[in-house]
Design an enzyme around this catalytic site. Sequence first.
Site, short mmCIF file in Angstrom:
data_model
loop_
_atom_site.label_atom_id
_atom_site.label_comp_id
_atom_site.label_asym_id
_atom_site.label_seq_id
_atom_site.Cartn_x
_atom_site.Cartn_y
_atom_site.Cartn_z
N GLU A 529 0.87 -0.89 0.18
CA GLU A 529 -0.32 -0.41 0.21
C GLU A 529 1.24 1.20 0.23
O GLU A 529 0.29 2.02 -0.54
CB GLU A 529 -1.10 0.25 0.96
CG GLU A 529 -1.96 1.11 1.53
CD GLU A 529 -2.92 1.09 0.12
OE1 GLU A 529 -2.50 0.52 -0.74
OE2 GLU A 529 -3.74 2.15 0.43
N THR A 640 -11.46 9.19 -13.05
CA THR A 640 -9.79 8.61 -11.61
C THR A 640 -10.58 7.29 -11.54
O THR A 640 -9.52 6.34 -10.94
CB THR A 640 -9.74 9.48 -11.06
OG1 THR A 640 -8.45 8.70 -9.80
CG2 THR A 640 -10.86 9.49 -9.95
C1 DMJ Z 1 -10.23 4.01 -7.47
O1 DMJ Z 1 -11.19 4.56 -6.59
C2 DMJ Z 1 -9.70 5.22 -8.15
O2 DMJ Z 1 -8.40 5.20 -8.70
C3 DMJ Z 1 -9.63 6.52 -6.94
O3 DMJ Z 1 -8.72 7.79 -7.13
C4 DMJ Z 1 -8.48 6.12 -5.78
N1 DMJ Z 1 -8.10 5.36 -5.12
C5 DMJ Z 1 -8.90 3.45 -6.15
C6 DMJ Z 1 -8.38 2.77 -6.61
O4 DMJ Z 1 -7.15 2.66 -5.81
#
Ligand code: DMJ
Length: 667
Positions: A529, A640
């Site tokens: 992580e 994202t």
């Molecule tokens: C996702 O939900 C998206 O990419 C977000 O921007 C960050 N974290 C998670 C995946 O790790």
Amino acid sequence: MYRISPIGRKSNFHSREKCLIGLVLVTLCFLCFGGIFLLPDNFGGDRVLRVYKHFQKAGPEIFIPAPPLAAHAPHRSEDPHFIGDRRRLEQKIRDELGDILDEPPAAGEGGGDSGAGKGQAPAPAQAPAPEHQDEREAGGDHQAANPVLAAPVQGEGGGGAAGSQSSHPQASSGQQSVLPLGGGGNDQAPDTLDATMEERRQKVKEMMEHAWHNYKLYAWGKNELRPLSQRAHVGSIFGSYDLGATIVDGLDTLYIMGLEKEYREGRDWIERKFSLDNISAELSVFETNIRFVGGMLTLYAFTGDPLYKEKAQHIADKLLPAFQTPTGIPYALVNTKTGVAKNYGWASGGSSILSEFGTLHLEFAYLSDITGNPLYRERVQTIRQVLKEIEKPKGLYPNFLNPKTGKWGQLHMSLGALGDSYYEYLLKAWLQSGQTDEEAREMYDEAMLAIMDKMVRTSPNGLTYVSDLKFDRLEHKMDHLACFSGGLFALGAATRQNDHTNKYMEVGKGITNTCHESYVRTPTQLGPEAFRFSDAVEARALRSQEKYYILRPETFESYFVLWRLTHDQKYRDWGWEAVLALEKHCRTAHGYCGLRNVYQQEPQKDDVQQSFFLAETLKYLYLLFSDDSVLPLDEWVFNTEAHPLPIKGANAFYRQAPVTLPASNAS
Ligand code: DMJ
């Protein structure tokens, strides 16, 4: 006259006084206990029943005592701000992951995946059919709105859903139905005819089927699946509400892979069941936007099916009350029934979080364009203006901003948790606009210049990484979340030539290489992580609470972007290494799980199949092995959560509404 009480003391009360006291006591009891049954609507008559049902749904998760987090002694000389910030970050992760960090392994773990050999599909489990099955068969009146599904690239016959009506532009011209992916085939990558790549693509597709079918069997309509215990994961960020997070998040991946039957199941569920009306959920504005609004928008772009546009608007409307702040910077959480919004208690002085309020632009801008309602774009444009005008310490954006005062909270900066996707959305807003939103590009260039200068560093052994920065002090640590930035730096460099282009491309490649190193330095070949850099270690987690892997996509996202931009075979090889590692360690008989410690040879599994595994991880891996013409980067920009949105002016599937309402009529 005094009477003698039975316990031998004199009673001081007359019988009238006793009656009065009795009356008072009865009234008190009535007030205390009567409220439970008699309070008006929002504490409605079925409250007890609902609370009971809630407990029943949550089941053993409420009663299994959580073991303490692995002990970690803070470093003596550690800055107290660091400790505070780490606590906040841990809280954010906990909010995001629910109880998976604490929950003891489910009974039978270890045997759970025994049916699935390495890289091998297990026999399908027997379980009752999902509840919607009959309804679906009885339905089917939405045929005209259904998209055409087809095998996206060569090797699958190119046929797809023969005979389906299409609502997308290509099909209306009478051409053979194809998925609206644009591009012209094998124009850039001669190796796309390679049988190995085709096998790899099919393998990822099979992984998606495995993840989906088990979700369907054991958690249909719930948010996420617990593969080991074969039940719903109710501790996820969307809680126990039946919002079908995995369906909405995963549906465009099914579509891209040409999994028609599964796609239709999901579409039917959305049509029949998905609604935020009449539920009183406290939702994260950010998560709901990137997964639900983003997912629906992509499906609308792909298909033109008005269902998805309506749902996207319905969800966004539920988020709007969160924007009612003195600055227009939204709160983090909003109650879908009452509209009451608030921030997380742990966020610096009541602040909103940069990566959350800064990651709404793509979805809200596109929603305005397809609905003709300017309101959504106005909301995110207001956020943009606040961020443009505010003074930025050393050109950087701190992670916390108070929505009431418009002032920064603690001066902590990160390209990982709490900061990450804000920077992503600056570049992508410019790309999405067909490179006309110059303001966004300028803000991106300025921010990345400052990040390059103040936060990007190289380890003694030549690994490039992005540190966090806290009150002028670098913390030489990178979150897995920040691994998306390899792709971001490279994409920024590839789309504009300037003095920094070459340097940025090198940094993009360097960060992607470092994230790969964080993977291959573990026995599981999956990355932690967060990982650190010191005199003693490079690209390695040091603290026990940094060693887990929860099926995150960011490293593979960068492999995908770098592959598209460079065609360097190593990115595809690295992606394949990851597929093998996922199959070996994360696959179980009933879906995919994260790992509690990637540094163990046989790590425990966390019993959660994250919705982003279907939305992002498997999508990026599939696209990594696909031809460049599948979702070409000059026509699509990924939100994202890896939901591709069309680029204005470059993509026939933009589906702009014919008329935009004047702002005054729109709200
Ligand atoms: C996702 O939900 C998206 O990419 C977000 O921007 C960050 N974290 C998670 C995946 O790790």
